[in-house]
Write a protein that holds these residues in place. Sequence first.
Motif, PDB file in Angstrom:
ATOM      1  N   PHE A  50      24.141  63.291  83.864  1.00 38.24           N
ATOM      2  CA  PHE A  50      24.986  62.480  82.960  1.00 38.24           C
ATOM      3  C   PHE A  50      24.268  61.250  82.406  1.00 38.24           C
ATOM      4  N   ILE A  51      22.976  61.355  82.182  1.00 34.87           N
ATOM      5  CA  ILE A  51      22.255  60.210  81.617  1.00 34.87           C
ATOM      6  C   ILE A  51      22.654  59.988  80.159  1.00 34.87           C
ATOM      7  N   ASN A  52      23.146  61.043  79.497  1.00 33.00           N
ATOM      8  CA  ASN A  52      23.573  60.873  78.103  1.00 33.00           C
ATOM      9  C   ASN A  52      24.697  59.849  77.971  1.00 33.00           C
ATOM     10  N   ILE A  53      25.488  59.709  79.042  1.00 28.39           N
ATOM     11  CA  ILE A  53      26.588  58.735  78.975  1.00 28.39           C
ATOM     12  C   ILE A  53      26.033  57.326  78.807  1.00 28.39           C
ATOM     13  N   LEU A  54      24.881  57.070  79.400  1.00 26.64           N
ATOM     14  CA  LEU A  54      24.262  55.746  79.257  1.00 26.64           C
ATOM     15  C   LEU A  54      23.909  55.470  77.799  1.00 26.64           C
ATOM     16  N   TRP A  55      23.263  56.465  77.145  1.00 22.42           N
ATOM     17  CA  TRP A  55      22.851  56.246  75.744  1.00 22.42           C
ATOM     18  C   TRP A  55      24.073  56.176  74.838  1.00 22.42           C
ATOM     19  N   ILE A  56      25.071  57.005  75.103  1.00 23.99           N
ATOM     20  CA  ILE A  56      26.295  56.951  74.287  1.00 23.99           C
ATOM     21  C   ILE A  56      26.967  55.590  74.464  1.00 23.99           C
ATOM     22  N   GLY A  57      27.026  55.121  75.703  1.00 21.82           N
ATOM     23  CA  GLY A  57      27.632  53.812  75.975  1.00 21.82           C
ATOM     24  C   GLY A  57      26.923  52.700  75.228  1.00 21.82           C
ATOM     25  N   THR A  58      25.594  52.807  75.133  1.00 22.61           N
ATOM     26  CA  THR A  58      24.838  51.793  74.398  1.00 22.61           C
ATOM     27  C   THR A  58      25.262  51.747  72.940  1.00 22.61           C
ATOM     28  N   LEU A  59      25.388  52.925  72.333  1.00 18.25           N
ATOM     29  CA  LEU A  59      25.785  52.977  70.923  1.00 18.25           C
ATOM     30  C   LEU A  59      27.204  52.436  70.739  1.00 18.25           C
ATOM     31  N   VAL A  60      28.089  52.774  71.680  1.00 21.01           N
ATOM     32  CA  VAL A  60      29.473  52.288  71.590  1.00 21.01           C
ATOM     33  C   VAL A  60      29.504  50.758  71.733  1.00 21.01           C
ATOM     34  N   LEU A  61      28.727  50.229  72.664  1.00 21.19           N
ATOM     35  CA  LEU A  61      28.654  48.774  72.855  1.00 21.19           C
ATOM     36  C   LEU A  61      28.193  48.080  71.573  1.00 21.19           C
ATOM     37  N   VAL A  62      27.125  48.606  70.983  1.00 20.13           N
ATOM     38  CA  VAL A  62      26.598  47.985  69.770  1.00 20.13           C
ATOM     39  C   VAL A  62      27.606  48.090  68.625  1.00 20.13           C
ATOM     40  N   ALA A  63      28.290  49.235  68.533  1.00 17.42           N
ATOM     41  CA  ALA A  63      29.313  49.390  67.492  1.00 17.42           C
ATOM     42  C   ALA A  63      30.404  48.332  67.650  1.00 17.42           C
ATOM     43  N   GLY A  64      30.825  48.097  68.884  1.00 18.48           N
ATOM     44  CA  GLY A  64      31.846  47.072  69.133  1.00 18.48           C
ATOM     45  C   GLY A  64      31.357  45.687  68.758  1.00 18.48           C
ATOM     46  N   LEU A  65      30.119  45.377  69.118  1.00 13.55           N
ATOM     47  CA  LEU A  65      29.569  44.056  68.794  1.00 13.55           C
ATOM     48  C   LEU A  65      29.454  43.866  67.282  1.00 13.55           C
ATOM     49  N   LEU A  66      29.009  44.907  66.586  1.00 12.57           N
ATOM     50  CA  LEU A  66      28.855  44.783  65.133  1.00 12.57           C
ATOM     51  C   LEU A  66      30.200  44.643  64.443  1.00 12.57           C
ATOM     52  N   LEU A  67      31.205  45.375  64.935  1.00 11.29           N
ATOM     53  CA  LEU A  67      32.541  45.245  64.350  1.00 11.29           C
ATOM     54  C   LEU A  67      33.068  43.821  64.543  1.00 11.29           C
ATOM     55  N   ALA A  68      32.867  43.297  65.733  1.00 13.87           N
ATOM     56  CA  ALA A  68      33.284  41.912  65.996  1.00 13.87           C
ATOM     57  C   ALA A  68      32.491  40.930  65.130  1.00 13.87           C
ATOM     58  N   MET A  69      31.212  41.219  64.926  1.00 12.68           N
ATOM     59  CA  MET A  69      30.380  40.328  64.112  1.00 12.68           C
ATOM     60  C   MET A  69      30.890  40.286  62.668  1.00 12.68           C
ATOM     61  N   ILE A  70      31.220  41.437  62.129  1.00 14.09           N
ATOM     62  CA  ILE A  70      31.712  41.476  60.735  1.00 14.09           C
ATOM     63  C   ILE A  70      32.999  40.674  60.618  1.00 14.09           C
ATOM     64  N   ARG A  71      33.870  40.839  61.590  1.00 13.32           N
ATOM     65  CA  ARG A  71      35.137  40.098  61.552  1.00 13.32           C
ATOM     66  C   ARG A  71      34.899  38.591  61.612  1.00 13.32           C
ATOM     67  N   ARG A  72      34.018  38.173  62.508  1.00  9.40           N
ATOM     68  CA  ARG A  72      33.770  36.733  62.653  1.00  9.40           C
ATOM     69  C   ARG A  72      33.056  36.167  61.435  1.00  9.40           C
ATOM     70  N   TYR A  73      32.176  36.957  60.816  1.00  8.64           N
ATOM     71  CA  TYR A  73      31.510  36.451  59.615  1.00  8.64           C
ATOM     72  C   TYR A  73      32.507  36.309  58.470  1.00  8.64           C
ATOM     73  N   GLN A  74      33.418  37.260  58.341  1.00 11.32           N
ATOM     74  CA  GLN A  74      34.430  37.162  57.287  1.00 11.32           C
ATOM     75  C   GLN A  74      35.296  35.927  57.478  1.00 11.32           C
ATOM     76  N   GLU A  75      35.592  35.609  58.732  1.00  7.88           N
ATOM     77  CA  GLU A  75      36.355  34.384  58.999  1.00  7.88           C
ATOM     78  C   GLU A  75      35.578  33.155  58.539  1.00  7.88           C
ATOM     79  N   PHE A  76      34.283  33.142  58.875  1.00  7.46           N
ATOM     80  CA  PHE A  76      33.445  32.010  58.481  1.00  7.46           C
ATOM     81  C   PHE A  76      33.348  31.908  56.956  1.00  7.46           C
ATOM     82  N   ALA A  77      33.109  33.046  56.296  1.00  6.70           N
ATOM     83  CA  ALA A  77      32.947  33.038  54.839  1.00  6.70           C
ATOM     84  C   ALA A  77      34.224  32.572  54.156  1.00  6.70           C
ATOM     85  N   LYS A  78      35.352  32.976  54.724  1.00  9.42           N
ATOM     86  CA  LYS A  78      36.641  32.579  54.140  1.00  9.42           C
ATOM     87  C   LYS A  78      36.806  31.066  54.199  1.00  9.42           C
TER      88      LYS A  78
END
Length: 851
Positions: free
Chosen positions: A816-844
């Motif tokens: 089940f080592i694939n779960i580690l790599w999948i988890g990494t991608l999911v983590l980064v996706a979450g961080l990027l989604l949060a980043m976009i939201r926070r940048y939009q708040e700042f830009a506004k």
Amino acid sequence: MREYLGDIGHLCVIISFIFSILATISFGKSTVSVDLAKKDSWIRFARGIFFIHSLAVFGVVAALFTIISQHYYEYHYAWSHSSNNLPSEYMISCFWEGQEGSFLLWTFWNVLLGLILIKVNKTWEAPVMAIFCLVQLFLCSMILGIVIPGLDFKIGSSPFILLKDYMGDIPVYQNNPNFIPEDGTGLNPLLQNYWMVIHPPTLFLGFAATLVPFAYCMAGLWQGRYKEWIRPAFPWALFAASSLGIGILMGAYWAYETLNFGGYWNWDPVENAVYVPWLILVAGIHTMLIFKNSNKSLQASVILITAQFLLILYSTFLTRSGVLGDSSVHSFTDLGLSGQLLLFLFALIIIAVIFISVRWKKLGGEENEEVSVYSREFWIFIGVVVFCLAAFQVLYTTSIPVYNKFLGWVGIESNIAPPADQIEHYTKFQIWAGILIALLSAIGQFFWWKKMDSKKLWEEMSIPAILTLLISSALICLTMLNKIDITPTYILLFTTALFSVISNISIFFKIVKNNYKLTGGAIAHIGVALMLFGILFSSGYSKIISLNTTGLIYSKEAGDDFNRDNILLWRNEWKEMNDYKLKFIGPRLEAKGFPGYIKKEHLILLDDQYKALAKKAIEHKGEKYFNKGDTIEIYPENTYYEVLIAKANGDTFTLYPRAQVNPTMGLLASPGIEHFYDKDLYAHVSSIPSPDEEKEWSPTEEYTIKPGDTVFINDYVTILNEVERVKYVPGMPLTQEDAAVMAHFHVLDREKNHSIHPIYIIKVKEGLAGQIPDVNEDLGIKISFLNIDPAKEEFTFAVNTTQKDYIILKAIEKPFINILWIGTLVLVAGLLLAMIRRYQEFAKMRDKNTE
């Protein structure tokens, strides 16, 4: 032009350094100017200065890359990091293999981020860029390469130094001062991997990105905007965590694919040096989150955002000062920059400490209010404490060589030794950090900034908790029934990670209905929990399956582990291994323009190690790539060992573990990996016959036979089918007067038939006769064509036999080592989604002039 290219590059370095000083001063003057006209004038001037600085950095990059890619070996950097036959994609890796190139890469990313900061900011531009350019100044100084007249003090190490200036005392320059080597020493073999093309740029983008929230924080303290800096810094902190995290995991995957220690993380000090600032950065993101929602934890945010960048600088000192030389396998050697690195680090620490200490009382906020245990900020803060303790534990042990060095500098002899088993040492602490983080990432999410009491909390948590306990109990029972060892710690890690996944999935579905932009945290936490699953299974239940069951001792010197954990594979013989059967087919080489691997015995290796002649037409999937006798460009550094593996159900697959025999580093083995949905099969060679060792052949046996005759060679039925005259012999030019004949032997094996083709050559003009023997590596048979008797139509052959080719292989299953790599991608996706939201708040807010 090439003789001036280094001068141009060095001039660009000096310009970039001088203009970074000017940019720091100019942005600083704009920051402190009260008069709006002067402020505006200074900032326009500063922008122009920064643009010139940027152009100079681009010029440095272009000059260095041209020197490397064009093989200008009169430059030390090109000679020591590249070579003529290096594949073009790895020319890029040469750029950042050395310390100077890596500092330049970091500087390059800073320039791009600085241009973005100028573009997106209004009121923050001047103070943030002043801090930003101050750091850029230090980075530029690392590649300055100038000596202060009168002091004999060198600042930085230039990538444009000439080889004759760097190594002028070697004899060749005494005889020929204009000597230019024809080839370079090449890129470190372990770095010739596609992950090394993209891992360092990503990691250094992370390094550069950590500067941005730090610069906002310092700018906020400088200008008395104690709270306002959080908003613009927040998306950058998320971006830095994403890029640095991806960079770290890319490095881990490179280690998994390239090194042979059997994993992706070895707790090497160089790995730890970037892991610690990432943990602190993630802790800082959480305190910023607390502040954004409850106006608390401002002091903690300032400290953590400051600390994460200072730790990046500290990690740079660790890995480039040579202090880890005895404890790390891949730290840089000291180029004489350790003093400069320390100055860099202490200067930033002093600036940060002054800013924080002067403004400390202003950072108190409303923290006197007692925090309820039923609040999300309470549980997030507990999580922050866990992150910090985990980081401290790694930092404390990793810094042991630094303690020894510093104590030595003050005259105290210290020989504190790092842990003998560093994997066990770090794991026994970090696994508890993982358990607590998984638990807190679930519990903290339930509060969702609502007031909560015990009743509401149970209502929210009950279903995920019950589901977790049911699934966890069932799997634990199943594990015990299958007699798989499971420890209480593993049970806790599995259960808490499962609880985190289920809890965050339930929260995700509650949130996504109203606003998907708010789901970044839940997604990131799911990613973390999946990573913990992957780490638990792939590391905790990793299983060596290549056990030696024969009782044969391969090597008394190699130790018990080697003799126990490896399997000996004779060429072309099936061997049982756990649930598999496997067979070593033979060594293979890579060739330029060929999509697969070429059998080594189909090539005649030439004196130029990068070229070979094709013994026969070479095809791949029915398409011919080379004709017999073609000269082929090969990559001789790596030899791939084709291993055919059959599963119990009859399905087969092939692995190509590779090895290099390096004169200084010995056997460098890289694994072949087969990915299944539930596991990886990971195999690498542990031993091969020495390529420099002459084979021991049996005493010669001679056979005088006619076409159609049968003889027994090494118990194989061998038939001489025919002898024919040939007009072309690879690697042997023939004139019209010359004669060459080739014998065609057919050797019957149990599984397949083999052909052996010795050649007899008569060079009429020279009055010489000679033989080209043919060796069948599968069978360990060599046949030489000795004589021709035209009268009797008989031919005489010499036959020698030898031990068959072999490899010793280690194979590991990683469930089940694939779960580690999948988890990494999911983590980064979450961080990027949060980043976009926070940048939009700042830009506004910026567009409303409330930046």
